[in-house]
Design a protein around this motif. Sequence first.
Motif, PDB file in Angstrom:
ATOM      1  N   ARG A  53      -8.773  -6.221  13.534  1.00 62.64           N
ATOM      2  CA  ARG A  53      -8.456  -5.000  13.033  1.00 62.64           C
ATOM      3  C   ARG A  53      -6.968  -4.512  13.311  1.00 62.64           C
ATOM      4  O   ARG A  53      -6.451  -3.814  12.835  1.00 62.64           O
ATOM      5  CB  ARG A  53      -9.427  -4.067  13.195  1.00 62.64           C
ATOM      6  N   ASN A  56      -3.804  -6.054  11.238  1.00 64.64           N
ATOM      7  CA  ASN A  56      -3.381  -5.330   9.985  1.00 64.64           C
ATOM      8  C   ASN A  56      -3.182  -3.636  10.159  1.00 64.64           C
ATOM      9  O   ASN A  56      -3.412  -2.958   9.159  1.00 64.64           O
ATOM     10  CB  ASN A  56      -3.798  -5.723   8.950  1.00 64.64           C
ATOM     11  N   LEU A  58      -5.573  -1.848  10.781  1.00 63.17           N
ATOM     12  CA  LEU A  58      -6.853  -0.987  10.312  1.00 63.17           C
ATOM     13  C   LEU A  58      -7.353  -0.137  11.343  1.00 63.17           C
ATOM     14  O   LEU A  58      -8.212   0.880  11.315  1.00 63.17           O
ATOM     15  CB  LEU A  58      -7.897  -1.817   9.623  1.00 63.17           C
ATOM     16  N   ARG A  89      -0.419  -4.484   5.484  1.00 66.62           N
ATOM     17  CA  ARG A  89      -1.802  -4.873   4.934  1.00 66.62           C
ATOM     18  C   ARG A  89      -1.650  -5.634   3.871  1.00 66.62           C
ATOM     19  O   ARG A  89      -2.725  -6.579   3.641  1.00 66.62           O
ATOM     20  CB  ARG A  89      -2.523  -3.397   4.732  1.00 66.62           C
ATOM     21  N   ARG A  90      -0.674  -5.835   2.906  1.00 69.49           N
ATOM     22  CA  ARG A  90      -0.603  -6.718   1.933  1.00 69.49           C
ATOM     23  C   ARG A  90      -0.081  -8.010   2.492  1.00 69.49           C
ATOM     24  O   ARG A  90      -0.557  -9.114   1.981  1.00 69.49           O
ATOM     25  CB  ARG A  90       0.435  -6.170   0.831  1.00 69.49           C
ATOM     26  N   SER A  93      -3.894  -9.733   5.237  1.00 69.61           N
ATOM     27  CA  SER A  93      -4.737  -9.057   4.488  1.00 69.61           C
ATOM     28  C   SER A  93      -6.277  -9.300   5.111  1.00 69.61           C
ATOM     29  O   SER A  93      -6.646 -10.605   5.469  1.00 69.61           O
ATOM     30  CB  SER A  93      -4.914  -9.741   2.939  1.00 69.61           C
ATOM     31  N   MET A  94      -7.262  -8.477   5.112  1.00 71.54           N
ATOM     32  CA  MET A  94      -8.452  -8.513   5.744  1.00 71.54           C
ATOM     33  C   MET A  94      -9.744  -8.931   4.562  1.00 71.54           C
ATOM     34  O   MET A  94      -9.721  -8.236   3.702  1.00 71.54           O
ATOM     35  CB  MET A  94      -8.790  -7.263   6.444  1.00 71.54           C
ATOM     36  N   PHE A  96     -13.791  -8.717   4.911  1.00 71.71           N
ATOM     37  CA  PHE A  96     -14.728  -8.178   5.623  1.00 71.71           C
ATOM     38  C   PHE A  96     -16.106  -8.822   5.659  1.00 71.71           C
ATOM     39  O   PHE A  96     -16.246  -9.773   4.771  1.00 71.71           O
ATOM     40  CB  PHE A  96     -15.334  -6.593   5.385  1.00 71.71           C
ATOM     41  N   THR A 100     -17.565  -6.765  -0.311  1.00 75.23           N
ATOM     42  CA  THR A 100     -17.699  -5.282  -1.069  1.00 75.23           C
ATOM     43  C   THR A 100     -16.500  -5.301  -1.936  1.00 75.23           C
ATOM     44  O   THR A 100     -15.593  -5.153  -1.968  1.00 75.23           O
ATOM     45  CB  THR A 100     -17.122  -4.439   0.232  1.00 75.23           C
ATOM     46  N   ARG A 165      -9.483 -11.838  -3.855  1.00 72.44           N
ATOM     47  CA  ARG A 165      -8.720 -10.511  -4.004  1.00 72.44           C
ATOM     48  C   ARG A 165      -7.612 -10.479  -2.905  1.00 72.44           C
ATOM     49  O   ARG A 165      -6.591  -9.623  -3.238  1.00 72.44           O
ATOM     50  CB  ARG A 165      -9.900  -9.273  -3.740  1.00 72.44           C
ATOM     51  N   SER A 166      -7.966 -10.685  -1.757  1.00 69.39           N
ATOM     52  CA  SER A 166      -6.997 -10.765  -0.680  1.00 69.39           C
ATOM     53  C   SER A 166      -5.683 -11.748  -1.124  1.00 69.39           C
ATOM     54  O   SER A 166      -4.595 -11.416  -1.033  1.00 69.39           O
ATOM     55  CB  SER A 166      -7.365 -11.392   0.621  1.00 69.39           C
ATOM     56  N   LEU A 169      -2.532 -11.042  -3.457  1.00 74.06           N
ATOM     57  CA  LEU A 169      -1.864 -10.398  -2.834  1.00 74.06           C
ATOM     58  C   LEU A 169      -0.448 -11.183  -2.043  1.00 74.06           C
ATOM     59  O   LEU A 169       0.455 -10.922  -1.809  1.00 74.06           O
ATOM     60  CB  LEU A 169      -2.133  -9.548  -1.805  1.00 74.06           C
TER      61      LEU A 169
END
Lengths: 256, 281
Positions: A53, A56, A58, A89-90, A93-94, A96, A100, A165-166, A169
């Motif tokens: 974390r 990036n 977070l 963060r782009r 990229s994380m 989890f 989600t 989704r990550s 980017l």
Amino acid sequence: MPEQNHPKISLLDVTFRYADETEALRKITLDIAPNQVYVLFGPSRSGKSTLLRLLNRLSDLTEGAQVSGRIALNGQDIFSPAVRVAALRRRVSMVFAIPTPLPGSIRENLTYGLRMAGATDPLMLEERIQQSLVQAALWDEVKDRLDHSAMALSGGQQQRLCIARSLALQPEVLLLDNPTSGLDPLSTATVEDSLYELKRSYTIIMVPHSVQQAGRVADRAAFMLDGELIEEGPRDRIFINPTHERTESYVTGRFG
Amino acid sequence: MTRQQAQKIAVSAITAAAGLVVLPIVLVIVYIIVMGAGAINWTFLTALPSEGMTEGGIMPAILGTVILTFGTAIVSIPLAIGAAVYLAEYAQDNWLTRAVRLAIVNLAGIPSIVYGLFGLGAFVLFLKLGTSIIAGSLTLGIMTLPVVISTSEEAILAVPQRFRMVSLSLGATKLQTIRHQVLPQALPGILTGMILGLSRAAGETATLLFTVAAFYLPRLPQSLFDQTMALPYHLYVIATQVPNMPLTIQYGTALILLLIVLSLTLVASVVRTRVRRRREW
């Protein structure tokens, strides 16, 4: 080609303290080279996820926490005031542990990050959707229902959607925090297999589900315990011939 | 008595208690419909009152209540959502947060007649808005704030943290995360709070007394600075202040007020279920 000699990410004396002064990470120094799967493993509460974390930022969301030391991405300090955290963060990229999907369609999920960054070109978005789904080994399963709700996918598909989704980017670094925790063995294998392909384009830093998974996917691995980095090195040395006694007892299952 | 019997009796008692809650509502509605339905016809809904309100219609009062409800919404909703977002997403434990929370608790506890006096002092006299729609809307809006803020804040806090994390980790800013994830997901709850607040405002009487309501004004308001009639106050007037008032007109007025408030609630629950279905969770 990325320069293989320069680390993608380097940490120097990184210490992370919560508001109550407990140290979640102590003096971590570590270089992570590009285009490999780098695994952070160790028992729970060893600081793996906290470290992930931090990369990036977070960790910024943890109120009252303090970071000291230096973390650099391509040689640039990620905590420097010049760095915009959304942009960072782009690039880093994380994904989890719990899949989600955001409420909305598969398509909306995949384009979310790009849209938030201001992208509007429909052709580019379509291209990224397809590219990222192919890379995450999900394209064939969802190509005919991109406008269906992402919530309707199975757990394994949801997690691959989150990876896609990550990827949409086009980040430089992919952080995977125990991405197979809730998945069945078959989905786990699919995700693990996709890593071999992904590391050609990305640097992957992963907290694995188990020591066995660490051994399967890692190019390099770091063993962490109580917020400290015990040792790190190429996979075979760490898992077959570790230097430290505690690493050895952990990888052979004597504690954990 | 065996435990099974005790169980049965307890369940019946609890069920009866729940059932009793329905009874007064049904009785009130049925009673008002029976007594008032006879008064309702096209003239009653669309005509101006005449003959000292004993004849004609209640159109200015209906329109006044609708306008005041909109006015209340315009005043309270932006403020309330802003405050709820601040409290749920940004507030740290400092004097400002404590002051805001204290203010909300106290606003909620103030009797509506006191709001009326406050509106008279602050808006009608001090700001020289006069007894007007705008003064009434401002007063009702402030009165509505606590319930809308509290329910909105709860709805925002109920959005699981992981959606915020995901949105932020995909490079959205905090504001984008609130705008695109938190608020849409909290929308059903926020709508509930808004409608609750607005339906209370629509039925409010004491607050209107000093700030907007006209005793008898057989014409329509021409601007926001005009007085207007309003259903609850009109009901009070014809029920207590006008001799020889036909009962059906009184109950007919009550029925219209009831219908407006109930239809607000109905709209809210329809919107809520539709939003929820679209979000699919």
